[in-house]
Write a protein that holds these residues in place. Sequence first.
Motif, mmCIF file in Angstrom:
data_model
loop_
_atom_site.group_PDB
_atom_site.id
_atom_site.type_symbol
_atom_site.label_atom_id
_atom_site.label_comp_id
_atom_site.label_asym_id
_atom_site.label_seq_id
_atom_site.Cartn_x
_atom_site.Cartn_y
_atom_site.Cartn_z
ATOM 1 N N PHE A 1 10.386 -24.433 61.638
ATOM 2 C CA PHE A 1 9.091 -24.829 62.183
ATOM 3 C C PHE A 1 8.052 -24.874 61.076
ATOM 4 N N ASN A 2 6.809 -25.209 61.434
ATOM 5 C CA ASN A 2 5.734 -25.329 60.445
ATOM 6 C C ASN A 2 4.462 -24.644 60.941
ATOM 7 N N ILE A 3 3.428 -24.680 60.126
ATOM 8 C CA ILE A 3 2.159 -24.037 60.490
ATOM 9 C C ILE A 3 1.568 -24.670 61.746
ATOM 10 N N ALA A 4 1.657 -25.990 61.865
ATOM 11 C CA ALA A 4 1.112 -26.665 63.046
ATOM 12 C C ALA A 4 1.788 -26.156 64.315
ATOM 13 N N ASP A 5 3.083 -25.941 64.265
ATOM 14 C CA ASP A 5 3.803 -25.409 65.432
ATOM 15 C C ASP A 5 3.273 -24.035 65.817
ATOM 16 N N VAL A 6 3.011 -23.204 64.815
ATOM 17 C CA VAL A 6 2.454 -21.873 65.066
ATOM 18 C C VAL A 6 1.065 -22.006 65.689
ATOM 19 N N MET A 7 0.261 -22.929 65.180
ATOM 20 C CA MET A 7 -1.098 -23.131 65.692
ATOM 21 C C MET A 7 -1.085 -23.639 67.142
ATOM 22 N N ILE A 8 -0.137 -24.504 67.459
ATOM 23 C CA ILE A 8 -0.007 -24.994 68.836
ATOM 24 C C ILE A 8 0.293 -23.829 69.772
ATOM 25 N N ASN A 9 1.227 -22.975 69.375
ATOM 26 C CA ASN A 9 1.553 -21.803 70.194
ATOM 27 C C ASN A 9 0.376 -20.842 70.300
ATOM 28 N N ASP B 1 9.020 -29.731 58.650
ATOM 29 C CA ASP B 1 9.166 -28.310 58.966
ATOM 30 C C ASP B 1 9.650 -27.581 57.720
ATOM 31 N N TYR B 2 9.397 -26.247 57.666
ATOM 32 C CA TYR B 2 9.781 -25.507 56.458
ATOM 33 C C TYR B 2 9.982 -24.015 56.659
ATOM 34 N N PHE B 3 9.500 -23.388 57.715
ATOM 35 C CA PHE B 3 9.775 -21.966 57.953
ATOM 36 C C PHE B 3 11.131 -21.852 58.639
ATOM 37 N N TYR B 4 12.024 -21.080 58.043
ATOM 38 C CA TYR B 4 13.375 -20.953 58.586
ATOM 39 C C TYR B 4 13.726 -19.480 58.725
ATOM 40 N N TRP B 5 13.706 -18.963 59.966
ATOM 41 C CA TRP B 5 14.061 -17.577 60.256
ATOM 42 C C TRP B 5 15.574 -17.504 60.382
ATOM 43 N N HIS B 6 16.204 -16.563 59.651
ATOM 44 C CA HIS B 6 17.656 -16.460 59.712
ATOM 45 C C HIS B 6 18.156 -15.008 59.673
ATOM 46 N N TYR B 7 17.315 -14.050 60.007
ATOM 47 C CA TYR B 7 17.754 -12.648 60.023
ATOM 48 C C TYR B 7 18.180 -12.261 61.436
ATOM 49 N N GLY B 8 19.403 -11.841 61.599
ATOM 50 C CA GLY B 8 19.904 -11.416 62.905
ATOM 51 C C GLY B 8 20.333 -12.573 63.778
ATOM 52 N N PHE B 9 19.616 -13.647 63.709
ATOM 53 C CA PHE B 9 19.945 -14.873 64.442
ATOM 54 C C PHE B 9 19.251 -16.022 63.730
ATOM 55 N N GLU B 10 19.751 -17.208 63.945
ATOM 56 C CA GLU B 10 19.125 -18.375 63.330
ATOM 57 C C GLU B 10 18.172 -18.997 64.330
ATOM 58 N N PHE B 11 16.967 -19.237 63.871
ATOM 59 C CA PHE B 11 15.943 -19.815 64.730
ATOM 60 C C PHE B 11 15.620 -21.212 64.223
ATOM 61 N N ALA B 12 15.006 -22.012 65.064
ATOM 62 C CA ALA B 12 14.624 -23.364 64.674
ATOM 63 C C ALA B 12 13.680 -23.319 63.470
#
Length: 156
Positions: free
Chosen positions: A124-132, A111-122
């Motif tokens: 994730f990676n491109i494959a996770d986005v594609m699954i969703n 995994d490598y995308f790390y959202w941390h603005y306003g709240f910290e999110f898990a």
Amino acid sequence: MRKEYKLSLIIFISIFIFDQFVKYAFVNFSWEVDGPYMSLKLAYNYGVAFSMFAFLQEYLKYIQLVIALVATIYLVKNKEIFYKYFIPISILYAAGLSNILDRFTYGAVVDYFYWHYGFEFAIFNIADVMINLAVAIIIIMQILEAREEKKKKSKS
């Protein structure tokens, strides 16, 4: 070969190779970048979504392979479902199998995308986005189909 199979194969190969390339780059070339909202940061997920079931780390790759095999058998026996949903199915398989390959290659999902603005999110990676994305496409197709059936029933 039917056009659905050809297009499905193109979608699968494209997503699978791209996802694996990006993961390889993060693991081997340190593509990490810190941003004000989102950062690119290498992490290994030993579980599934949000690191759930990490205690099954050694077995997850086999469990997921069995699930993929059962799904494939189902689609072979129900070809009309594949033809109807071949685009999201191709996306789903490419992303899912890419994450499974990570488990065999790296011992965990990369995994490598790390959202941390306003709240910290898990992370994730491109494959996770594609699954969703694939799941969202299937849901939208189902909703549109249900509306179309409702219209047909109301006209008769």
